[in-house]
Design a protein around this motif. Structure first.
Motif, PDB file in Angstrom:
ATOM      1  N   GLN A 135       0.871  -1.175   0.000  1.00  0.00           N
ATOM      2  CA  GLN A 135       0.000   0.000   0.000  1.00  0.00           C
ATOM      3  C   GLN A 135       0.906   1.222   0.000  1.00  0.00           C
ATOM      4  OE1 GLN A 135      -2.571  -0.298   3.406  1.00  0.00           O
ATOM      5  NE2 GLN A 135      -3.547  -2.176   2.681  1.00  0.00           N
ATOM      6  N   SER A 136       0.538   2.237  -0.784  1.00  0.00           N
ATOM      7  CA  SER A 136       1.441   3.379  -0.917  1.00  0.00           C
ATOM      8  C   SER A 136       0.675   4.670  -1.138  1.00  0.00           C
ATOM      9  CB  SER A 136       2.409   3.154  -2.082  1.00  0.00           C
ATOM     10  OG  SER A 136       1.699   3.111  -3.314  1.00  0.00           O
ATOM     11  N   LEU A 137       1.370   5.769  -0.853  1.00  0.00           N
ATOM     12  CA  LEU A 137       0.935   7.111  -1.219  1.00  0.00           C
ATOM     13  C   LEU A 137       2.014   7.686  -2.124  1.00  0.00           C
ATOM     14  CD1 LEU A 137      -1.134   9.478  -0.668  1.00  0.00           C
ATOM     15  CD2 LEU A 137       0.565  10.320   0.972  1.00  0.00           C
ATOM     16  N   SER A 138       1.617   8.136  -3.308  1.00  0.00           N
ATOM     17  CA  SER A 138       2.564   8.710  -4.258  1.00  0.00           C
ATOM     18  C   SER A 138       2.195  10.152  -4.565  1.00  0.00           C
ATOM     19  CB  SER A 138       2.574   7.924  -5.576  1.00  0.00           C
ATOM     20  OG  SER A 138       3.151   6.658  -5.415  1.00  0.00           O
ATOM     21  N   VAL A 139       3.218  10.950  -4.838  1.00  0.00           N
ATOM     22  CA  VAL A 139       3.019  12.336  -5.258  1.00  0.00           C
ATOM     23  C   VAL A 139       3.818  12.555  -6.534  1.00  0.00           C
ATOM     24  CG1 VAL A 139       3.338  14.766  -4.671  1.00  0.00           C
ATOM     25  CG2 VAL A 139       2.669  13.128  -2.888  1.00  0.00           C
ATOM     26  N   TYR A 140       3.174  13.122  -7.543  1.00  0.00           N
ATOM     27  CA  TYR A 140       3.846  13.477  -8.795  1.00  0.00           C
ATOM     28  C   TYR A 140       3.890  15.000  -8.897  1.00  0.00           C
ATOM     29  CZ  TYR A 140       2.834   8.626 -10.142  1.00  0.00           C
ATOM     30  OH  TYR A 140       2.745   7.251 -10.190  1.00  0.00           O
ATOM     31  N   LEU A 141       5.085  15.533  -9.090  1.00  0.00           N
ATOM     32  CA  LEU A 141       5.282  16.978  -9.207  1.00  0.00           C
ATOM     33  C   LEU A 141       6.035  17.281 -10.492  1.00  0.00           C
ATOM     34  CD1 LEU A 141       6.315  17.668  -5.532  1.00  0.00           C
ATOM     35  CD2 LEU A 141       4.378  18.760  -6.657  1.00  0.00           C
ATOM     36  N   PRO A 142       5.584  18.267 -11.280  1.00  0.00           N
ATOM     37  CA  PRO A 142       6.269  18.570 -12.544  1.00  0.00           C
ATOM     38  C   PRO A 142       7.666  19.118 -12.314  1.00  0.00           C
ATOM     39  CG  PRO A 142       4.607  20.227 -12.054  1.00  0.00           C
ATOM     40  CD  PRO A 142       4.421  19.141 -11.044  1.00  0.00           C
ATOM     41  N   ARG A 143       8.589  18.702 -13.150  1.00  0.00           N
ATOM     42  CA  ARG A 143       9.982  19.128 -13.018  1.00  0.00           C
ATOM     43  C   ARG A 143      10.119  20.652 -13.115  1.00  0.00           C
ATOM     44  NH1 ARG A 143      14.896  16.511 -13.443  1.00  0.00           N
ATOM     45  NH2 ARG A 143      13.812  14.542 -13.827  1.00  0.00           N
ATOM     46  N   GLU A 144       9.190  21.285 -13.843  1.00  0.00           N
ATOM     47  CA  GLU A 144       9.271  22.740 -14.014  1.00  0.00           C
ATOM     48  C   GLU A 144       9.246  23.500 -12.697  1.00  0.00           C
ATOM     49  OE1 GLU A 144       7.657  21.030 -17.791  1.00  0.00           O
ATOM     50  OE2 GLU A 144       7.347  20.730 -15.643  1.00  0.00           O
ATOM     51  N   LEU A 145       8.650  22.907 -11.677  1.00  0.00           N
ATOM     52  CA  LEU A 145       8.581  23.570 -10.373  1.00  0.00           C
ATOM     53  C   LEU A 145       9.946  23.719  -9.720  1.00  0.00           C
ATOM     54  CD1 LEU A 145       5.461  22.070  -8.543  1.00  0.00           C
ATOM     55  CD2 LEU A 145       5.705  24.330  -9.541  1.00  0.00           C
ATOM     56  N   PHE A 146      10.944  22.956 -10.179  1.00  0.00           N
ATOM     57  CA  PHE A 146      12.221  22.888  -9.478  1.00  0.00           C
ATOM     58  C   PHE A 146      13.412  23.282 -10.353  1.00  0.00           C
ATOM     59  CE2 PHE A 146       9.285  19.713  -7.796  1.00  0.00           C
ATOM     60  CZ  PHE A 146       9.249  20.051  -6.457  1.00  0.00           C
ATOM     61  N   LEU A 147      13.149  23.873 -11.493  1.00  0.00           N
ATOM     62  CA  LEU A 147      14.242  24.183 -12.418  1.00  0.00           C
ATOM     63  C   LEU A 147      15.268  25.134 -11.815  1.00  0.00           C
ATOM     64  CD1 LEU A 147      12.380  24.515 -15.849  1.00  0.00           C
ATOM     65  CD2 LEU A 147      13.772  22.610 -15.002  1.00  0.00           C
TER      66      LEU A 147
END
Length: 353
Positions: A135-147
């Motif tokens: 069982q898991s919790l995943s988060v996807y964040l766009p790379r653009e947020l961290f350039l």
């Protein structure tokens, strides 16, 4: 009689997918198809599709961040070079296992995922691995947020964090998960921005930590520290001596435990600042900033403001009025996706745009 404003409606509509109601022989193929835009999945050796594959996948689209709750039987997975060519998304993927274990290989290096650890990998880089029932919790964040973030430019894909800062991030994501069904439209950009800030802080603070064997041996003790500190954030008696008495350890042992995290007082202040940030980012919270500072253990408003600004790069008042990029501010519902397309695949492809 004073009028009260009606509560704002929730903004998020979850996208749910489950194989439980399908015939057992069709469950695995359905799960493969549903996640085909992201990864290729195979059954463990010797396991037949006819045995069934009962799995659940619930996704929440905050506009600039996807949150996924998943329960899935044992399997192997891969994101190959061919998969990258057919689907070039390169988001950062953060995984918190609630139960089970995983082993993921990138460039010949294998990392082990387990409860209490934060896994960070790039979808723009090939990887493969296997997992037990999990069982898991995943988060996807766009790379653009961290350039523009040096820490992310230097971080390696397939990194595992299990230190005190990772625990802070896990606590925060736990609180986000608990509130997904009640978040309003005004909450969404703040949640995305705060998640971004806390992830940057976690990674920036994890460069010089001790090896994984030592971390693993300290996890149980650190969990006791975390719970005690959380229960006593507002207390002025939250001191190293109080922790030593609670844990039954010497000051030397306590200081060794926190040596790689900047010291025990630094850790306590971090916990207080993160708790204050969560309160400030909550649009329902009508407390004054000085009240939030007091509730999280700060006796001086000026000290709180300086410490908060140093930690996050903006003031407590700015945290209440954080200006997020427009694409962070809109929830996306399953109905917004194209007819006949895989909604989760569409969400991944459009994330950040």
């Amino acid at each position: 009689m004073q009028e009260t404003n009606p509560p704002l409606p929730p903004a998020l509509e979850p996208l749910r997918f489950s194989t439980h109601d399908l015939p057992q022989g069709d469950q695995f193929a359905a799960w493969q198809t549903y996640l085909a835009s992201l990864i290729d999945i195979r059954l463990p050796e010797g396991v037949s599709e006819e045995a069934g594959f009962p799995a659940d996948h619930t996704a929440w689209n905050l506009g600039g961040m996807l949150v996924v709750q998943q329960s899935v039987p044992a399997h192997s997975y891969s994101r190959s070079v061919t998969k990258l060519r057919s689907n070039s998304i390169d988001h950062w993927h953060i995984v918190l296992l609630r139960a089970g274990q995983s082993w993921t290989e990138v460039d010949g290096n294998v990392s082990k995922g387990a409860p209490g650890r934060v896994e960070l990998r790039s979808l723009g880089h090939p990887f493969r691995g296997r997992a037990t029932d999990a069982q898991s919790l995943s988060v996807y964040l766009p790379r653009e947020l961290f350039l523009d973030m040096p820490a992310f430019n230097e971080i390696k894909s397939n990194t595992i964090f299990s230190d005190t800062y990772a625990k802070l991030l896990i606590d925060y994501l736990d609180s986000v998960e608990a509130k997904l069904s009640s978040m309003t439209a005004a909450d969404l950009p703040r949640v995305v921005q705060t998640t971004h800030d806390m992830l940057v802080t976690c990674i920036s603070s994890s460069a010089d930590h001790a090896g994984p064997e030592k971390q693993q041996s300290n996890l149980a003790l650190m969990e006791r520290v975390r719970r005690f500190v959380q229960r006593n954030l507002s207390s002025q008696d939250l001191t190293p001596d109080a922790l030593c008495r609670e844990l039954g350890i010497s000051r030397t042992r306590l200081y060794q435990l926190f040596e790689s995290s900047g010291g025990v007082l630094h850790y306590i202040q971090k916990r207080r600042l993160f708790a204050a940030h969560v309160a400030l980012s909550n649009t329902v919270n009508r407390q004054q900033i000085v009240e939030i500072a007091t509730e999280t253990g700060f006796t001086s408003a000026a000290h709180f403001s300086r410490a908060f600004s140093k930690e996050f790069g903006y003031t407590p008042r700015e945290a209440r009025n954080v200006a997020a990029p427009p694409f962070l501010a809109r929830a996306v519902s399953p109905a917004d996706t194209k007819d006949g397309a895989n909604p989760f695949g569409d969400w991944l492809n459009s994330l950040g745009h």
